[in-house]
Design a protein around this motif. Structure first.
Motif, PDB file in Angstrom:
ATOM      1  N   ILE A 120       0.849  -0.915  -0.020  1.00 57.87           N
ATOM      2  CA  ILE A 120      -0.022   0.058  -0.149  1.00 57.87           C
ATOM      3  C   ILE A 120       0.953   1.227  -0.085  1.00 57.87           C
ATOM      4  CG2 ILE A 120      -1.688   1.200   1.249  1.00 57.87           C
ATOM      5  CD1 ILE A 120      -2.648  -1.435   2.680  1.00 57.87           C
ATOM      6  N   SER A 121       0.737   2.120  -1.041  1.00 61.80           N
ATOM      7  CA  SER A 121       1.572   3.159  -1.158  1.00 61.80           C
ATOM      8  C   SER A 121       0.710   4.514  -0.562  1.00 61.80           C
ATOM      9  CB  SER A 121       2.033   3.604  -2.530  1.00 61.80           C
ATOM     10  OG  SER A 121       2.267   4.738  -2.683  1.00 61.80           O
ATOM     11  N   ALA A 122       1.337   5.097   0.481  1.00 61.21           N
ATOM     12  CA  ALA A 122       0.675   6.285   1.256  1.00 61.21           C
ATOM     13  C   ALA A 122       0.579   7.492   0.157  1.00 61.21           C
ATOM     14  CB  ALA A 122       1.294   6.753   2.192  1.00 61.21           C
ATOM     15  N   LEU A 160      -2.757   9.170  -1.507  1.00 57.83           N
ATOM     16  CA  LEU A 160      -3.125  10.678  -1.524  1.00 57.83           C
ATOM     17  C   LEU A 160      -3.470  10.997  -3.107  1.00 57.83           C
ATOM     18  CD1 LEU A 160      -0.568  11.527   0.999  1.00 57.83           C
ATOM     19  CD2 LEU A 160      -3.155  11.669   1.239  1.00 57.83           C
ATOM     20  N   ARG A 161      -2.645  10.728  -3.934  1.00 57.85           N
ATOM     21  CA  ARG A 161      -3.040  10.958  -5.474  1.00 57.85           C
ATOM     22  C   ARG A 161      -4.421  10.483  -5.838  1.00 57.85           C
ATOM     23  NH1 ARG A 161       2.788  10.519  -5.387  1.00 57.85           N
ATOM     24  NH2 ARG A 161       2.322   8.439  -5.922  1.00 57.85           N
ATOM     25  N   GLU A 162      -4.795   9.508  -5.427  1.00 56.78           N
ATOM     26  CA  GLU A 162      -6.168   8.965  -5.811  1.00 56.78           C
ATOM     27  C   GLU A 162      -7.182   9.870  -5.262  1.00 56.78           C
ATOM     28  OE1 GLU A 162      -4.941   4.229  -6.057  1.00 56.78           O
ATOM     29  OE2 GLU A 162      -6.638   4.724  -4.992  1.00 56.78           O
ATOM     30  N   ILE A 181       3.648  -1.045   3.913  1.00 61.71           N
ATOM     31  CA  ILE A 181       3.252   0.198   4.013  1.00 61.71           C
ATOM     32  C   ILE A 181       4.276   1.280   3.224  1.00 61.71           C
ATOM     33  CG2 ILE A 181       1.864   2.218   4.823  1.00 61.71           C
ATOM     34  CD1 ILE A 181       0.396   0.593   6.576  1.00 61.71           C
ATOM     35  N   ASP A 182       4.034   1.837   2.113  1.00 67.57           N
ATOM     36  CA  ASP A 182       5.165   2.441   1.469  1.00 67.57           C
ATOM     37  C   ASP A 182       4.960   4.096   1.701  1.00 67.57           C
ATOM     38  OD1 ASP A 182       6.413   3.890  -0.686  1.00 67.57           O
ATOM     39  OD2 ASP A 182       5.816   2.449  -2.281  1.00 67.57           O
ATOM     40  N   GLY A 183       5.996   4.617   1.781  1.00 67.02           N
ATOM     41  CA  GLY A 183       6.209   6.193   2.172  1.00 67.02           C
ATOM     42  C   GLY A 183       5.427   6.721   3.419  1.00 67.02           C
ATOM     43  N   LYS A 227       2.568  11.294 -14.695  1.00 65.50           N
ATOM     44  CA  LYS A 227       2.368  12.494 -14.732  1.00 65.50           C
ATOM     45  C   LYS A 227       2.302  12.936 -13.160  1.00 65.50           C
ATOM     46  CE  LYS A 227       3.598  14.032 -18.504  1.00 65.50           C
ATOM     47  NZ  LYS A 227       4.731  13.440 -18.228  1.00 65.50           N
ATOM     48  N   ARG A 228       3.420  13.339 -12.365  1.00 66.66           N
ATOM     49  CA  ARG A 228       3.208  13.572 -11.134  1.00 66.66           C
ATOM     50  C   ARG A 228       3.473  15.203 -10.916  1.00 66.66           C
ATOM     51  NH1 ARG A 228       5.638   9.482  -6.858  1.00 66.66           N
ATOM     52  NH2 ARG A 228       5.913  11.394  -5.686  1.00 66.66           N
ATOM     53  N   THR A 229       3.105  15.877 -10.186  1.00 69.58           N
ATOM     54  CA  THR A 229       3.035  17.223 -10.298  1.00 69.58           C
ATOM     55  C   THR A 229       4.461  17.663  -9.311  1.00 69.58           C
ATOM     56  OG1 THR A 229       1.835  17.409  -8.168  1.00 69.58           O
ATOM     57  CG2 THR A 229       0.616  17.780 -10.130  1.00 69.58           C
TER      58      THR A 229
HETATM   59 MG    MG Z   1       6.097   6.374  -3.715  1.00 71.57          MG
END
Ligand code: MG
Ligand code: C5P
Length: 174
Positions: free
Chosen positions: A3-5, A9-11, A70-72, A119-121
């Motif tokens: 699971i990536s934190a 958050l991006r979702e 848990i990633d990040g 595409k990440r900001t």
């Molecule tokens: Mg990450």
């Protein structure tokens, strides 16, 4: 289950009905950390969904010992405290995976990713500078906290993804 934190958050940020979209977007662009109440709720909801899926495939038997990577997270003291408050009586932290990598390589990799399809900001020079400041000021002390508890497992993240993965694999097998 991975699971990536950051991914959660991006979702959440891109959900049109979200109350937190603008707030999350601002933090991500600035490389600062979103208040833990938001992040921890997303993590808990995702973990519960996975646990329910396993429970269903177990014909309703209660599940214990579901394992999550848990990633990040936790990225700062607020994250750590929020987790302890909301999750410590429901979970057990086995260890912390620490991917150790020199800054110049991290920057190169992120800038390369920024040019790709994802595409990440925040994969641009301006945001990266801010992310590294947050890392040094807020995230490193959390690693040190877990080091004192002897929970940190360090991985040399300098080599290729394949070699990094081999190290991670070995660690999980041991
Ligand atoms: Mg990450
Ligand atoms: O881990 P990742 O690089 O995907 O995180 C991207 C951004 O998401 C962070 O720079 C931060 O703004 C936000 N984030 C956060 N809290 C976390 C993880 C990520 O605020 N625990």
């Amino acid at each position: 289950v991975h699971i990536s934190a950051g991914e959660l958050l991006r979702e959440e940020m891109s959900r049109p009905e979200s109350d937190y979209g603008a707030l999350i977007s601002k933090h991500i662009k600035n490389g600062t950390i979103v208040p833990v109440a938001i992040t921890c709720s997303l993590l808990e909801k995702t973990m519960k969904n996975h646990a329910n899926t396993i429970k269903e495939s177990n014909h309703g038997d209660e599940v214990r010992g579901g394992k999550f990577l848990i990633d990040g997270f936790p990225r700062n003291y607020d994250n750590l405290q929020g987790w302890q408050k909301q999750m410590s009586d429901k979970t057990c932290v086995n260890f912390i995976l620490f991917f150790d990598c020199p800054q110049d390589i991290c920057i190169k990799r992120c800038l390369k990713r920024g040019k790709g399809a994802m595409k990440r900001t925040d994969d641009n020079e301006e945001s990266l500078k801010k992310r590294l400041i947050t890392y040094a000021n807020d995230t490193l002390p959390i690693i040190q906290h877990y080091e004192k508890l002897n929970l940190v497992r360090k991985i040399d993240a300098t080599p290729s993804p394949e070699l990094v993965f081999q190290q991670v694999r070995k660690l999980f097998e041991s």
